[in-house]
Design an enzyme around this catalytic site. Structure first.
Site, mmCIF file in Angstrom:
data_model
loop_
_atom_site.group_PDB
_atom_site.id
_atom_site.type_symbol
_atom_site.label_atom_id
_atom_site.label_comp_id
_atom_site.label_asym_id
_atom_site.label_seq_id
_atom_site.Cartn_x
_atom_site.Cartn_y
_atom_site.Cartn_z
ATOM 1 N N CYS A 116 -27.876 77.639 20.792
ATOM 2 C CA CYS A 116 -28.293 78.120 19.445
ATOM 3 C C CYS A 116 -29.149 76.924 19.002
ATOM 4 C CB CYS A 116 -27.102 78.777 19.019
ATOM 5 S SG CYS A 116 -27.392 78.655 17.026
ATOM 6 N N CYS A 176 -42.143 33.359 -1.312
ATOM 7 C CA CYS A 176 -41.773 33.575 -2.165
ATOM 8 C C CYS A 176 -40.002 32.472 -2.544
ATOM 9 C CB CYS A 176 -41.070 34.743 -2.191
ATOM 10 S SG CYS A 176 -39.754 35.767 -3.529
ATOM 11 N N CYS A 180 -25.773 68.872 29.025
ATOM 12 C CA CYS A 180 -26.345 67.394 29.801
ATOM 13 C C CYS A 180 -26.972 66.424 28.606
ATOM 14 C CB CYS A 180 -27.095 67.640 30.631
ATOM 15 S SG CYS A 180 -28.482 68.334 29.673
ATOM 16 N N CYS A 206 0.639 3.481 3.710
ATOM 17 C CA CYS A 206 1.308 2.490 4.583
ATOM 18 C C CYS A 206 2.369 2.229 4.927
ATOM 19 C CB CYS A 206 0.322 1.997 5.714
ATOM 20 S SG CYS A 206 -0.639 0.509 4.785
ATOM 21 N N CYS A 245 -38.399 81.113 18.088
ATOM 22 C CA CYS A 245 -37.115 81.549 18.596
ATOM 23 C C CYS A 245 -36.088 80.902 18.847
ATOM 24 C CB CYS A 245 -37.239 82.869 20.180
ATOM 25 S SG CYS A 245 -35.574 82.845 21.342
ATOM 26 N N CYS A 301 0.481 -0.700 0.458
ATOM 27 C CA CYS A 301 -0.065 -0.367 0.101
ATOM 28 C C CYS A 301 0.518 1.409 -0.546
ATOM 29 C CB CYS A 301 -0.732 -0.042 1.317
ATOM 30 S SG CYS A 301 -1.105 1.344 1.947
HETATM 31 ZN ZN LIG Z 1 -38.571 37.116 -2.517
HETATM 32 ZN ZN LIG Z 2 -36.449 84.295 22.822
HETATM 33 ZN ZN LIG Z 3 -25.551 79.059 15.871
HETATM 34 ZN ZN LIG Z 4 -28.942 70.337 29.430
HETATM 35 ZN ZN LIG Z 5 -2.415 1.395 3.473
#
Ligand SMILES: [Zn+2]
Ligand SMILES: [Zn+2]
Ligand SMILES: [Zn+2]
Ligand SMILES: [Zn+2]
Ligand SMILES: [Zn+2]
Ligand SMILES: [Zn+2]
Ligand SMILES: [Zn+2]
Length: 547
Positions: free
Chosen positions: A305, A240, A283, A123, A293, A120
């Site tokens: 702002c 589907c 915060c 082996c 405003c 073989c």
């Molecule tokens: Zn589909």
């Molecule tokens: Zn204001």
């Molecule tokens: Zn600004």
């Molecule tokens: Zn705040």
């Molecule tokens: Zn063998």
């Protein structure tokens, strides 16, 4: 009654099939015989039969033994048509070589070697001739080495394509030899090997897929010609075939996936919040603008702002904040928030309509029982009107059109939005196409609503003439909605998706009869290749059709 003239016959027919029509559409003769894909359900039991069919075709055409045919088919992903095409195009040698099939000129039917002993090559031991095995490629090793090799490969999950052990030999080993040798030492592994081979028919096959039901029904579905289709498994699940999610035409699979994600995500709500609130620079809580405003203050006391989000003092006039100037930034910021707002409203527009139709669909599905009762009342009356199949047929038409209508909204959202096809159309083209589409969609919508309204009537109390009127309305509206659905699908397939140059989107074709119900596989199949050859289901239960 004269008004209804020639149709008298079918109005008064005592044919009672209509009722089952509610559950079983095949009974509705008006739909005619089934055309199209002829999907099959493959159960655990019929899996072997299904696989045999394809094996037989290849074995017969190429005069092959089963394991060679299987090796070929696994390599070509069970696509018999493609396999035959390669055979014609490139010839047998090439077909076999690509798949690792080796067929000796001198067919050595008995694969064991008869000489007394040999060494073989793995082996390096001297073994008796009865203890070695020669594979189709001609390589010969001792049974112990082969068995070891096979066990390793099966455990690695490579059952479907176990190659020969010889250096640089790409031949695929004979499954019968593998089974024989492995089962001697490891019977459970041999079983696993067989299951892998069997399931390859589903896992490696573009035209066969497991039903996606949960818990799993154990079935697979095989389609015949078109993988873009919608199908109903014998377990009742409709899906589907292409993407295995719920049936969603005329939306393409890709659009549907995006839509689902979009609806699931809360990104839109998050967007809403970013449009209408800004985080406090101190915060970080979201602060809503109150009045015109641009100086806003947070509950923590910080003033900032609104336009740029920057912290400021509290001294301000209508147009400016003391010691703060951000005019340059202003325009851009406003544009951005305008766009987010516009996108959000656009999504809400489509989503509201989609949702409204899906909700109507659910409500109408519940109507089924009430309608059944009303029909039963009518049928129990001593009237000349006997056949009420038009009621159930009309109701089914309503369900189907409603579905198509609701999925046409996510379709339109992506078709005419900026997400997918920005580069495919100019704005003018888009506008023209959108008008064309929306015209059709609106017509469909109007008629679906009319049809829906007809069924709301308390028709179980109607006089005969009123029933006749209702019948005419249902029949007419059914024809109209069916035609409009068909036209809408055609428009999508040819004018919209079909005109795309850079992307490819496919949708399941319109099925006037509704989603095709896959039938149990029992022998013969009809493919393009053997359609012309007489193929009777009855004569050929296990072998299927041969070429
Ligand atoms: Zn589909
Ligand atoms: Zn204001
Ligand atoms: Zn600004
Ligand atoms: Zn705040
Ligand atoms: Zn063998
Ligand atoms: Zn070899
Ligand atoms: Zn199923």
């Amino acid at each position: 009654m004269e008004d209804y003239g020639s149709s008298d016959e079918d109005i008064y027919s005592s044919d009672q099939e209509s009722y089952d029509g509610l559950e079983n559409e095949e009974a509705d003769s008006q739909w005619g015989s089934s055309t199209g894909n002829s999907c099959k359900v493959i159960t655990r039991e019929s899996l072997l039969v299904a696989q045999r069919e394809d094996l037989r075709r290849v074995m017969d055409l190429l005069s092959l033994r089963e394991h060679h045919a299987r090796t070929l088919l696994i390599h070509y992903r069970w696509d018999v048509e493609r396999l035959f095409a390669i055979l014609v195009e490139k010839g047998k040698t090439c077909l076999f070589a690509e798949a690792g099939v080796t067929i000796l000129e001198e067919v050595d039917v008995d694969s064991s070697v008869s000489s007394s002993t040999m060494m073989c090559g793995i082996c390096m031991e001297e073994v008796a001739g009865s203890e070695v095995t020669k594979m189709d490629c001609g390589h010969c090793f001792c049974n112990d080495c082969w068995t070891e090799h096979f066990i390793v490969k099966i455990k690695e999950g490579q059952s479907k394509r176990i190659r020969c052990m010889a250096h640089k030999c790409f031949a695929i080993c004979d499954e019968a030899v593998i089974r024989k040798l492995v089962s001697k030492r490891h019977p459970d592994l041999a079983e696993k090997f067989d299951r892998f081979l069997l399931e390859s028919y589903i896992e490696d096959n573009k035209m066969v897929k497991w039903c996606p039901s949960i818990p799993h029904c154990g079935n697979a579905i095989r389609v015949e010609t078109d993988e873009f289709c919608e199908v109903e498994c014998s377990c009742g699940l409709q899906f589907c075939f292409s993407c295995l999610s719920e049936a969603h035409s005329p939306c393409s699979c890709w659009m549907w996936e995006l839509w689902i994600k979009k609806c699931r995500d809360e990104s839109e709500t998050v967007n809403w919040i970013t449009v209408h609130t800004k985080p406090c620079p101190k915060c970080h809580k979201p602060v809503e603008k109150n009045g015109g405003c641009n100086l806003v203050s947070c509950i923590c006391g910080q003033a900032f702002c609104w336009l740029c989000g920057g912290a400021t003092g509290r001294d301000h006039t209508w147009s400016s904040i003391a010691g703060h100037s951000c005019g340059r930034y202003k325009e851009d910021q406003e544009k951005k928030s305008e766009r987010a707002k516009r996108d959000l409203y656009r999504y809400m527009h489509y989503h509201n309509r989609y949702k409204a139709h899906t909700d109507s669909f659910t409500q109408e599905s519940r109507l089924r029982e009430t309608i059944k009762e009303k029909v039963a009342i009518l049928e129990s009356r001593d009237s000349r009107l006997r056949d009420f199949s038009w009621v159930t047929n009309g109701l089914y038409r309503l369900f189907r059109s409603r579905r198509a209508l609701s999925f046409s909204y996510p379709f339109a959202f992506y078709m005419f939005g900026d997400d997918l096809f920005k580069d495919e159309m100019t704005n003018e083209e888009k506008e023209i196409k959108q008008h064309l589409f929306e015209d059709q969609q609106q017509q469909l919508e109007a008629n679906v609503e009319k049809l829906s309204k007809v069924f709301e009537d308390p028709f179980d109390g109607f006089e005969e003439t009123e029933i006749m009127d209702m019948r005419m309305q249902v029949l007419n509206l059914s024809v109209v909605t069916d035609t409009l659905c068909k036209k809408m699908y055609e428009c999508i397939e040819t004018d919209l998706l079909g005109a795309l140059q850079f992307s490819s989107h496919n949708i399941a074709p319109y099925q006037s009869k509704g989603i095709e119900r896959a039938t149990e596989l029992n022998g013969g199949r009809n493919t393009k290749a053997n359609n012309n050859i007489t193929c009777q289901k009855s004569h050929d239960q296990t072998n299927g059709c041969t070429l």
